[in-house]
Motif scaffolding. Structure first.
Motif, PDB file in Angstrom:
ATOM      1  N   UNK A 282      69.876   7.120 -62.225  1.00 32.03           N
ATOM      2  CA  UNK A 282      70.470   7.328 -63.545  1.00 32.03           C
ATOM      3  C   UNK A 282      70.055   8.717 -64.017  1.00 32.03           C
ATOM      4  N   UNK A 283      71.039   9.484 -64.483  1.00 34.82           N
ATOM      5  CA  UNK A 283      70.779  10.828 -64.989  1.00 34.82           C
ATOM      6  C   UNK A 283      70.733  10.780 -66.505  1.00 34.82           C
ATOM      7  N   UNK A 284      69.669  11.334 -67.058  1.00 29.96           N
ATOM      8  CA  UNK A 284      69.471  11.371 -68.494  1.00 29.96           C
ATOM      9  C   UNK A 284      70.570  12.196 -69.165  1.00 29.96           C
ATOM     10  N   UNK A 285      70.939  11.808 -70.355  1.00 29.03           N
ATOM     11  CA  UNK A 285      72.009  12.490 -71.084  1.00 29.03           C
ATOM     12  C   UNK A 285      71.639  13.950 -71.360  1.00 29.03           C
ATOM     13  N   UNK A 286      70.367  14.224 -71.639  1.00 29.32           N
ATOM     14  CA  UNK A 286      69.929  15.598 -71.905  1.00 29.32           C
ATOM     15  C   UNK A 286      70.097  16.482 -70.671  1.00 29.32           C
ATOM     16  N   UNK A 287      69.805  15.923 -69.497  1.00 25.33           N
ATOM     17  CA  UNK A 287      69.967  16.675 -68.252  1.00 25.33           C
ATOM     18  C   UNK A 287      71.439  16.957 -67.997  1.00 25.33           C
ATOM     19  N   UNK A 288      72.266  15.973 -68.234  1.00 26.24           N
ATOM     20  CA  UNK A 288      73.698  16.158 -68.056  1.00 26.24           C
ATOM     21  C   UNK A 288      74.228  17.247 -68.989  1.00 26.24           C
ATOM     22  N   UNK A 289      73.772  17.249 -70.226  1.00 29.01           N
ATOM     23  CA  UNK A 289      74.197  18.270 -71.178  1.00 29.01           C
ATOM     24  C   UNK A 289      73.701  19.651 -70.760  1.00 29.01           C
ATOM     25  N   UNK A 290      72.499  19.702 -70.173  1.00 30.72           N
ATOM     26  CA  UNK A 290      71.953  20.972 -69.711  1.00 30.72           C
ATOM     27  C   UNK A 290      72.808  21.553 -68.582  1.00 30.72           C
ATOM     28  N   UNK A 291      73.312  20.688 -67.696  1.00 30.92           N
ATOM     29  CA  UNK A 291      74.166  21.142 -66.598  1.00 30.92           C
ATOM     30  C   UNK A 291      75.525  21.581 -67.128  1.00 30.92           C
ATOM     31  N   UNK A 292      76.058  20.841 -68.090  1.00 31.33           N
ATOM     32  CA  UNK A 292      77.421  21.076 -68.569  1.00 31.33           C
ATOM     33  C   UNK A 292      77.519  22.080 -69.709  1.00 31.33           C
ATOM     34  N   UNK A 293      76.392  22.546 -70.277  1.00 29.03           N
ATOM     35  CA  UNK A 293      76.477  23.347 -71.505  1.00 29.03           C
ATOM     36  C   UNK A 293      77.220  24.667 -71.325  1.00 29.03           C
ATOM     37  N   UNK A 294      77.249  25.237 -70.123  1.00 29.33           N
ATOM     38  CA  UNK A 294      78.000  26.477 -69.901  1.00 29.33           C
ATOM     39  C   UNK A 294      79.398  26.202 -69.355  1.00 29.33           C
ATOM     40  N   UNK A 295      79.784  24.954 -69.327  1.00 34.24           N
ATOM     41  CA  UNK A 295      81.127  24.596 -68.893  1.00 34.24           C
ATOM     42  C   UNK A 295      81.154  24.141 -67.447  1.00 34.24           C
ATOM     43  N   UNK A 296      82.333  23.724 -67.010  1.00 32.89           N
ATOM     44  CA  UNK A 296      82.504  23.183 -65.662  1.00 32.89           C
ATOM     45  C   UNK A 296      82.403  24.277 -64.608  1.00 32.89           C
ATOM     46  N   UNK A 297      82.737  25.515 -64.982  1.00 32.25           N
ATOM     47  CA  UNK A 297      82.821  26.591 -63.997  1.00 32.25           C
ATOM     48  C   UNK A 297      81.501  27.268 -63.695  1.00 32.25           C
ATOM     49  N   UNK A 298      80.499  27.159 -64.568  1.00 35.37           N
ATOM     50  CA  UNK A 298      79.253  27.889 -64.321  1.00 35.37           C
ATOM     51  C   UNK A 298      78.012  27.045 -64.615  1.00 35.37           C
ATOM     52  N   UNK A 299      77.697  26.094 -63.740  1.00 32.59           N
ATOM     53  CA  UNK A 299      76.460  25.325 -63.900  1.00 32.59           C
ATOM     54  C   UNK A 299      75.259  26.201 -63.546  1.00 32.59           C
ATOM     55  N   UNK A 300      74.057  25.787 -63.897  1.00 34.77           N
ATOM     56  CA  UNK A 300      72.884  26.591 -63.551  1.00 34.77           C
ATOM     57  C   UNK A 300      72.650  26.627 -62.042  1.00 34.77           C
ATOM     58  N   UNK A 301      72.003  27.675 -61.554  1.00 31.69           N
ATOM     59  CA  UNK A 301      71.714  27.812 -60.124  1.00 31.69           C
ATOM     60  C   UNK A 301      70.516  26.958 -59.718  1.00 31.69           C
ATOM     61  N   UNK A 302      69.567  26.818 -60.623  1.00 32.99           N
ATOM     62  CA  UNK A 302      68.391  25.991 -60.378  1.00 32.99           C
ATOM     63  C   UNK A 302      68.142  25.158 -61.623  1.00 32.99           C
ATOM     64  N   UNK A 303      67.511  24.011 -61.419  1.00 36.37           N
ATOM     65  CA  UNK A 303      67.183  23.183 -62.572  1.00 36.37           C
ATOM     66  C   UNK A 303      65.876  22.452 -62.286  1.00 36.37           C
ATOM     67  N   UNK A 304      65.015  22.376 -63.272  1.00 35.99           N
ATOM     68  CA  UNK A 304      63.717  21.724 -63.136  1.00 35.99           C
ATOM     69  C   UNK A 304      63.859  20.324 -63.722  1.00 35.99           C
ATOM     70  N   UNK A 305      63.536  19.293 -62.906  1.00 35.67           N
ATOM     71  CA  UNK A 305      63.721  17.907 -63.346  1.00 35.67           C
ATOM     72  C   UNK A 305      62.463  17.083 -63.123  1.00 35.67           C
ATOM     73  N   UNK A 306      62.388  15.993 -63.861  1.00 36.85           N
ATOM     74  CA  UNK A 306      61.315  15.004 -63.686  1.00 36.85           C
ATOM     75  C   UNK A 306      61.983  13.704 -63.273  1.00 36.85           C
ATOM     76  N   UNK A 307      61.545  13.153 -62.136  1.00 34.50           N
ATOM     77  CA  UNK A 307      62.098  11.892 -61.651  1.00 34.50           C
ATOM     78  C   UNK A 307      61.037  10.810 -61.812  1.00 34.50           C
ATOM     79  N   UNK A 308      61.430   9.708 -62.432  1.00 34.60           N
ATOM     80  CA  UNK A 308      60.495   8.619 -62.684  1.00 34.60           C
ATOM     81  C   UNK A 308      61.128   7.293 -62.263  1.00 34.60           C
ATOM     82  N   UNK A 309      60.387   6.529 -61.455  1.00 32.86           N
ATOM     83  CA  UNK A 309      60.851   5.192 -61.090  1.00 32.86           C
ATOM     84  C   UNK A 309      60.502   4.240 -62.218  1.00 32.86           C
ATOM     85  N   UNK A 310      61.475   3.443 -62.635  1.00 28.36           N
ATOM     86  CA  UNK A 310      61.239   2.488 -63.713  1.00 28.36           C
ATOM     87  C   UNK A 310      60.857   1.138 -63.116  1.00 28.36           C
ATOM     88  N   UNK A 311      60.453   0.243 -63.978  1.00 28.30           N
ATOM     89  CA  UNK A 311      60.083  -1.108 -63.530  1.00 28.30           C
ATOM     90  C   UNK A 311      61.303  -1.876 -63.042  1.00 28.30           C
TER      91      UNK A 311
END
Length: 154
Positions: free
Chosen positions: A46-75
C-alpha cells in the motif's frame, strides 16, 4: 515493531523517464510497488497518499528521479510505503542557526547595495562597441559577395 519491519530506502526512478511522457508518473508508482515487493518479500503493498502526491505533484510527465521512502510491515501483513521524514538532530539545528545568521547578514547588506545603485544613474558607454560591430559586418558582406570561380565540366 521490530527493526526488520521498518526500513528506509532511496528508490531510483530514472527508468520511469524511458516511458512515454504521458505515462511516467504511473510507471514511477509501479516501480515503487515493484521495489517494495522485491525488498520486503510480500505482494501486499500500500502506498501512502502523501507519497503518491509527492510523485504526482509535478504532473504525469515529470516525476522525481529519486525518492526517499520508509517501508513498514504492518500487523495485518501488508507493507505501507510512505515518504521518509528525517528526524531532527542537534547538529542540524546548529546548521540551521548558522544559515539564519547568514541570511540575516545578506539582508542587511542588500539595502546598502541598492542605495549605491540608485546613486549611479549614469549608463556605461555602449556606442563604441556598436561601431566595431558594423565594421565587422561590412567585412563579412564583402566576403559573401566575392564570386567563386565556376567549375569546369570535362
Amino acid at each position: 515493531m521490530s527493526q526488520e519491519a521498518e526500513r528506509v530506502y532511496t528508490i531510483n526512478l530514472g527508468k520511469a523517464w524511458l516511458s512515454p511522457n504521458n505515462q511516467r508518473a504511473k510507471r514511477a508508482i509501479n516501480m515503487i510497488k515493484e521495489f517494495a515487493e522485491h525488498h520486503m518479500k510480500t505482494e501486499q503493498i500500500k502506498i501512502d497518499q502523501d507519497l503518491s502526491q509527492q510523485v504526482w505533484k509535478r504532473g504525469i510527465r515529470s516525476p522525481p528521479r529519486k525518492i526517499r521512502v520508509k517501508m513498514a510491515k504492518t500487523e495485518d501483513g501488508y507493507v505501507m510505503v510512505s515518504p521518509y521524514e528525517e528526524e531532527a538532530k542537534p547538529k542540524a539545528e546548529e546548521k540551521s542557526k548558522k544559515s539564519e545568521k547568514k541570511t540575516e547578514s545578506k539582508e542587511e547588506t542588500k539595502p546598502e547595495v541598492k542605495e549605491t545603485k540608485a546613486e549611479k544613474p549614469e549608463p556605461k558607454e555602449k556606442p563604441a562597441p556598436k561601431s566595431e560591430k558594423k565594421t565587422d559586418t561590412k567585412k563579412a558582406d564583402t566576403k559573401k559577395s566575392a564570386k567563386k570561380p565556376a567549375k569546369k565540366s570535362k
